[in-house]
Design a protein around this motif. Sequence first.
Motif, short mmCIF file in Angstrom:
data_model
loop_
_atom_site.label_atom_id
_atom_site.label_comp_id
_atom_site.label_asym_id
_atom_site.label_seq_id
_atom_site.Cartn_x
_atom_site.Cartn_y
_atom_site.Cartn_z
N PHE A 1 1.25 -1.20 -0.31
CA PHE A 1 -0.37 0.25 0.17
C PHE A 1 0.64 1.27 -0.03
O PHE A 1 1.68 1.85 0.67
CB PHE A 1 -0.82 -0.15 1.40
CG PHE A 1 -2.07 0.94 1.04
CD1 PHE A 1 -2.29 1.56 0.13
CD2 PHE A 1 -2.63 1.98 2.16
CE1 PHE A 1 -2.95 2.83 0.08
CE2 PHE A 1 -3.39 2.58 2.25
CZ PHE A 1 -4.03 3.48 1.10
N SER B 1 1.87 8.56 0.19
CA SER B 1 3.14 9.88 0.96
C SER B 1 2.25 9.84 2.60
O SER B 1 3.38 9.87 3.46
CB SER B 1 2.82 11.20 0.90
OG SER B 1 2.94 11.18 -0.48
N PHE B 2 1.45 9.24 3.01
CA PHE B 2 0.86 9.31 4.44
C PHE B 2 1.73 10.34 5.22
O PHE B 2 2.03 10.46 6.96
CB PHE B 2 1.69 7.59 5.29
CG PHE B 2 0.95 6.72 3.95
CD1 PHE B 2 -0.15 7.00 4.15
CD2 PHE B 2 2.15 5.69 3.50
CE1 PHE B 2 -0.67 5.56 3.85
CE2 PHE B 2 1.27 5.04 3.38
CZ PHE B 2 -0.19 4.38 2.76
N HIS C 1 -6.77 5.75 5.45
CA HIS C 1 -6.01 4.86 5.25
C HIS C 1 -6.06 4.24 5.69
O HIS C 1 -5.68 2.84 5.42
CB HIS C 1 -4.47 5.84 5.23
CG HIS C 1 -4.18 6.19 4.06
ND1 HIS C 1 -3.71 7.57 5.45
CD2 HIS C 1 -3.97 6.90 3.14
CE1 HIS C 1 -3.46 8.76 4.14
NE2 HIS C 1 -3.85 8.13 2.66
N ARG D 1 -4.93 0.30 -3.57
CA ARG D 1 -5.02 1.52 -4.00
C ARG D 1 -6.05 1.94 -3.33
O ARG D 1 -7.21 0.94 -3.69
CB ARG D 1 -4.66 2.03 -5.03
CG ARG D 1 -3.14 2.19 -5.72
CD ARG D 1 -2.40 3.01 -4.66
NE ARG D 1 -2.36 4.69 -4.69
CZ ARG D 1 -1.97 5.26 -4.38
NH1 ARG D 1 -1.24 5.49 -3.39
NH2 ARG D 1 -1.82 6.80 -5.55
N GLY D 2 -7.10 3.20 -2.61
CA GLY D 2 -8.09 3.53 -2.74
C GLY D 2 -8.76 4.89 -3.67
O GLY D 2 -8.34 5.36 -4.45
N ARG E 1 -11.59 7.31 -3.47
CA ARG E 1 -12.54 8.66 -3.42
C ARG E 1 -13.90 8.57 -4.60
O ARG E 1 -15.30 8.90 -3.58
CB ARG E 1 -11.87 9.61 -2.49
CG ARG E 1 -11.38 9.28 -1.12
CD ARG E 1 -10.39 9.58 -0.79
NE ARG E 1 -9.38 10.02 -1.58
CZ ARG E 1 -8.32 10.50 -1.10
NH1 ARG E 1 -7.84 11.15 -0.37
NH2 ARG E 1 -7.11 11.10 -2.01
N SER F 1 -13.78 3.66 -1.04
CA SER F 1 -14.09 4.87 0.19
C SER F 1 -15.51 4.66 0.84
O SER F 1 -16.13 4.35 -0.32
CB SER F 1 -12.88 5.68 -0.09
OG SER F 1 -14.05 6.84 -0.16
N TYR G 1 -15.51 7.91 5.19
CA TYR G 1 -14.47 8.29 5.07
C TYR G 1 -13.54 9.14 3.34
O TYR G 1 -12.35 9.23 2.82
CB TYR G 1 -13.02 7.40 5.39
CG TYR G 1 -13.26 6.12 6.23
CD1 TYR G 1 -12.36 7.26 7.60
CD2 TYR G 1 -14.23 5.27 6.42
CE1 TYR G 1 -12.78 6.74 8.90
CE2 TYR G 1 -13.84 4.74 8.05
CZ TYR G 1 -13.26 5.82 8.66
OH TYR G 1 -13.70 4.87 10.20
N ILE H 1 -12.43 12.50 2.94
CA ILE H 1 -10.79 12.73 4.22
C ILE H 1 -10.15 12.22 3.51
O ILE H 1 -9.26 11.58 2.06
CB ILE H 1 -10.68 11.84 5.76
CG1 ILE H 1 -11.87 12.14 6.35
CG2 ILE H 1 -9.87 11.79 5.56
CD1 ILE H 1 -11.66 10.98 7.21
P1 ADP Z 1 -0.57 9.84 -2.48
O1 ADP Z 1 0.61 10.39 -2.48
O2 ADP Z 1 0.40 8.71 -3.30
O3 ADP Z 1 -1.75 10.42 -3.27
P2 ADP Z 1 -2.05 9.32 -0.01
O4 ADP Z 1 -1.20 8.89 1.27
O5 ADP Z 1 -2.22 11.05 -0.28
O6 ADP Z 1 -1.12 8.90 -1.15
O7 ADP Z 1 -2.50 8.07 -0.77
C1 ADP Z 1 -2.46 6.68 -0.59
C2 ADP Z 1 -3.77 6.15 -0.92
O8 ADP Z 1 -4.87 6.61 0.04
C3 ADP Z 1 -4.17 6.76 -2.44
O9 ADP Z 1 -4.50 4.61 -2.99
C4 ADP Z 1 -6.14 6.95 -2.19
O10 ADP Z 1 -5.63 6.94 -3.12
C5 ADP Z 1 -6.00 6.35 -0.74
N1 ADP Z 1 -6.66 7.11 0.25
C6 ADP Z 1 -6.32 8.13 0.78
N2 ADP Z 1 -7.64 8.83 1.94
C7 ADP Z 1 -8.41 7.59 1.05
C8 ADP Z 1 -10.24 7.07 2.18
N3 ADP Z 1 -10.42 9.03 2.86
N4 ADP Z 1 -10.19 6.88 1.82
C9 ADP Z 1 -10.07 5.70 1.23
N5 ADP Z 1 -8.13 5.94 0.38
C10 ADP Z 1 -7.74 7.16 0.07
#
Ligand code: ADP
Length: 156
Positions: free
Chosen positions: A8, A11-12, A19, A89-90, A92, A121, A125, A128
């Motif tokens: 997974f 950047s977190f 997440h 990956r998620g 939204r 998602s 969520y 977010i």
């Molecule tokens: P990136 O910089 O690669 O976008 P993120 O940390 O922002 O990294 O997101 C990592 C993953 O988590 C991505 O696939 C994003 O779609 C998913 N993600 C982020 N926020 C949510 C959320 N609220 N619900 C579901 N998935 C999410």
Amino acid sequence: MPQKIAVFPGSFDPITTGHVDLVERALPLFDKIIVAIGVNTQKQYLFSLEQRIQWLEDVFAHEDRIAVDYFENLTAHYCTRIGANFLLRGLRNASDFDYEKTISQLNHIVGNGIETIFLISQPAYSHISSTIVREIIKGGGDASPFIPGQVIIPAK
Ligand code: ADP
């Protein structure tokens, strides 16, 4: 049967409850999930790599099938190096879809057939994002409804 290992990547900056929900929902699908911070040297982050790793480790400490790591360069090459056969990956909204579609098609080629598994998602969520959380923090607001309890934002 080879182990089903998913990376997974993200950047977190910082990790959000969105997440966490995604990882928990994906856990029954895989033997192991590696939550991995992709380090882009061109990108400016709000929180240091060390801080973001520490938060991920704290949040997922209770689950031994979840590991935390970081990598530089291509996500697909990282997956090959550690023997992961899936990306997680998620999604939204439609703009996530448009962006993720291209990336997953590229990763399938560069990663020799690696499959990206997407989870939509949950409605609770879908609003977010780390971007929103960073804006709240920068503006001096309370981001606690959107981040796990282990993430303590240092006072400015
Ligand atoms: P990136 O910089 O690669 O976008 P993120 O940390 O922002 O990294 O997101 C990592 C993953 O988590 C991505 O696939 C994003 O779609 C998913 N993600 C982020 N926020 C949510 C959320 N609220 N619900 C579901 N998935 C999410």
